[in-house]
Structures are given as C-alpha cells and as structure tokens.
Design an enzyme around this catalytic site. Structure first.
Site, PDB file in Angstrom:
ATOM      1  N   TYR A 108      -0.302   7.389   8.588  1.00  0.00           N
ATOM      2  CA  TYR A 108      -1.135   6.997   7.457  1.00  0.00           C
ATOM      3  C   TYR A 108      -1.668   8.276   6.825  1.00  0.00           C
ATOM      4  CZ  TYR A 108      -5.150   4.951   4.941  1.00  0.00           C
ATOM      5  OH  TYR A 108      -6.070   4.598   3.991  1.00  0.00           O
ATOM      6  N   ASP A 150       2.304   4.525   5.445  1.00  0.00           N
ATOM      7  CA  ASP A 150       1.722   4.666   4.116  1.00  0.00           C
ATOM      8  C   ASP A 150       1.625   6.158   3.825  1.00  0.00           C
ATOM      9  OD1 ASP A 150       0.229   4.765   1.826  1.00  0.00           O
ATOM     10  OD2 ASP A 150      -1.494   3.668   2.613  1.00  0.00           O
ATOM     11  N   ASN A 152       1.131   7.390   0.815  1.00  0.00           N
ATOM     12  CA  ASN A 152       0.205   7.575  -0.305  1.00  0.00           C
ATOM     13  C   ASN A 152       0.756   8.495  -1.394  1.00  0.00           C
ATOM     14  OD1 ASN A 152      -2.290   6.074  -0.490  1.00  0.00           O
ATOM     15  ND2 ASN A 152      -2.783   6.876   1.541  1.00  0.00           N
ATOM     16  N   HIS A 254      -1.260  -3.676  -0.037  1.00  0.00           N
ATOM     17  CA  HIS A 254       0.103  -3.241   0.284  1.00  0.00           C
ATOM     18  C   HIS A 254       0.911  -4.440   0.792  1.00  0.00           C
ATOM     19  CE1 HIS A 254      -0.797   1.214   0.529  1.00  0.00           C
ATOM     20  NE2 HIS A 254      -2.023   0.715   0.600  1.00  0.00           N
TER      21      HIS A 254
END
Length: 263
Positions: A108, A150, A152, A254
């Site tokens: 993450y 994720d 980002n 998400h």
C-alpha cells in the site's frame, strides 16, 4: 500445475466493510486475497469470516485506524516478510512465499497528499522516498515474484478519466510516473492489467466518494495494480476488474482486481 487466482483490493477498513468482502469471496472465490488499508491492528483482524469460508491462512501487517495490509489464503503461506520502507512504523508491505515457490508481495504505497511538491508537501516526498526504497528492493529480487496492491499512481493517459485535467494532480504527475517506471524497470515487471487489457482502452480501479454518481461521471483512475516478474508471464492466463463492487452497500472507493495463474 493447478489454477490459482489472486485478488487484490483496497478495502478502506476491513471491519467496516466485512459484508462486501464476504460477498466478493462467496461470489468470486479467489484462492488468495490481498487487502490494503485494512485499518486494524493484527490482533483485531476479523479472522472468523475468512476461516469460515476456507481462508485458513491469514497474514497481517496491521495498524490501528490507519494503513494496514493483509493476505488471506486457501493455500499455505510461508516465509512471511514485513517491510517498513519509511522507518516510521506504518504498516504498508507484507510478503509471503506460496507453495509453488512464487513470492507474493502486497503493498500500500502512500497517497502523497494534495500538492505534488516535496518542499511544500512532505507527504509527497515520503511517497517518492518509499518508492525509491522499493526500487532498491526490487533490483535484487531473485525469485519469481508477484507484486500487487494500491500503488496510488495511474501511469498511463488511459489510466485516468482525463490526462489534461489530472497531469498536475497527485497520482498522475510526471515525477510519479517516472519513478514508477523505474520501479517497473528494476525487475522488468510485467504490468498484468495492461498485458491483458491493452492501452488505450480505459481501465480504472478507483472512483472518488465525492462524485454524486460515480458511474455516470466515470471519473476513474487506475491506482491498483498487479505486476509479475517475466518468468511468470506464461503462467498468467487472465486478468479482470470487478467493477460492480463499487456499487455494493457501503463500498470502498476501490474495486477488486483478479489475475488467474497456473502454478
């Protein structure tokens, strides 16, 4: 070799959204689910539902109220690795080894705040530094590895609803795209999403809660990814996103993504 399906999902609090996690597992039944932003300490992770559905192997790297990653699996998990790329205690990366010998890493990456400037926004600098340390890690990997989570960052123009509108917005800036490309090059990672759903086809995994009607406006970004080292590419047979999940009750912003492998 057997069929193995691996899913990844930023759930934005696993306890708050345990109902839709159960719905996904009952309907899609992946062999392994990687979760990000679990927002729960390891000892409070809601194991009962997962174990009831056959996910007996649960590895967590948790944190109270913030961040957190977990891997839940129907197959045994070994060689647990937890990384703190910022040396600040944030729970953002956990890795395991599957029975096939394949490594699976779930990450993450920090969002980076709102201003794409290291001097004006320390969170943006932290994001870039996090990725820099991951580049060093990636460069010395010696085993077949899957990296998911994720990230980002939406790297391609077709990964966002409008390149023109978002090119100066954190998650789609040139500096983020450049450093993500360096991470990808460090182990010659194959972007499985774009291997199976080639650009310029639009592909999104995130839609803001701020949109009154996310589906009508469709202002999405592809922030969630699954990569594999080249030696695993021939074992990957399909990749898909589960877009209906964005409309489920109390949804995450998400959606899950799923890749099918043979190993």
């Amino acid at each position: 070799m057997t069929r193995t399906s691996i899913a990844s999902w930023n759930i934005n609090s696993v306890r708050a959204r345990i109902g839709i996690v159960e719905k996904f597992l009952r309907e899609d039944a992946p062999d392994i689910l990687c979760l990000q932003e679990t927002k729960v300490e390891c000892g409070l992770f809601p194991k009962d539902m997962f174990e009831k559905l056959g996910y007996k192997h649960i590895i967590t790297n948790g944190q109270r109220m913030h961040h957190g990653v977990a891997i839940v699996s129907k197959v045994p998990l070994a060689d647990v690795r937890k990384y703190d790329w910022q040396a600040n205690g944030e729970a953002r990366h956990v890795g395991v080894t599957l029975p096939s010998g394949v490594r699976l890493d779930n990450v993450y990456i920090p969002a980076g705040g709102d201003i794409p400037d290291r001097e004006l926004n320390p969170k943006f600098g932290q994001k870039l530094d996090f990725l820099g340390r991951m580049i060093e890690w990636s460069g010395v990997l010696g085993e077949p590895t899957i990296l998911t989570g994720d990230f980002n960052i939406a790297p391609l123009e077709s990964d966002v609803w409008s390149h023109k509108a978002l090119r100066d917005v954190v998650s789609h800036t040139a500096v983020e795209i450049e450093i993500l490309a360096k991470l990808q090059a460090a182990s010659s990672w194959v972007d499985l999403g774009r291997h199976f759903i080639a650009a310029p086809t639009p592909l999104y995994t995130w839609w803001s809660y701020r949109a009154k009607d996310w589906e009508a406006s469709n202002r999405g970004r592809r922030l969630d990814h699954m990569w594999a080292t080249p030696d695993l590419l021939e074992r990957a047979s399909a990749h898909r996103i589960v877009q209906p999940a964005r409309s489920w009750e109390r949804p995450s912003d998400h959606i899950p993504l799923v890749t099918e492998f043979a190993f």
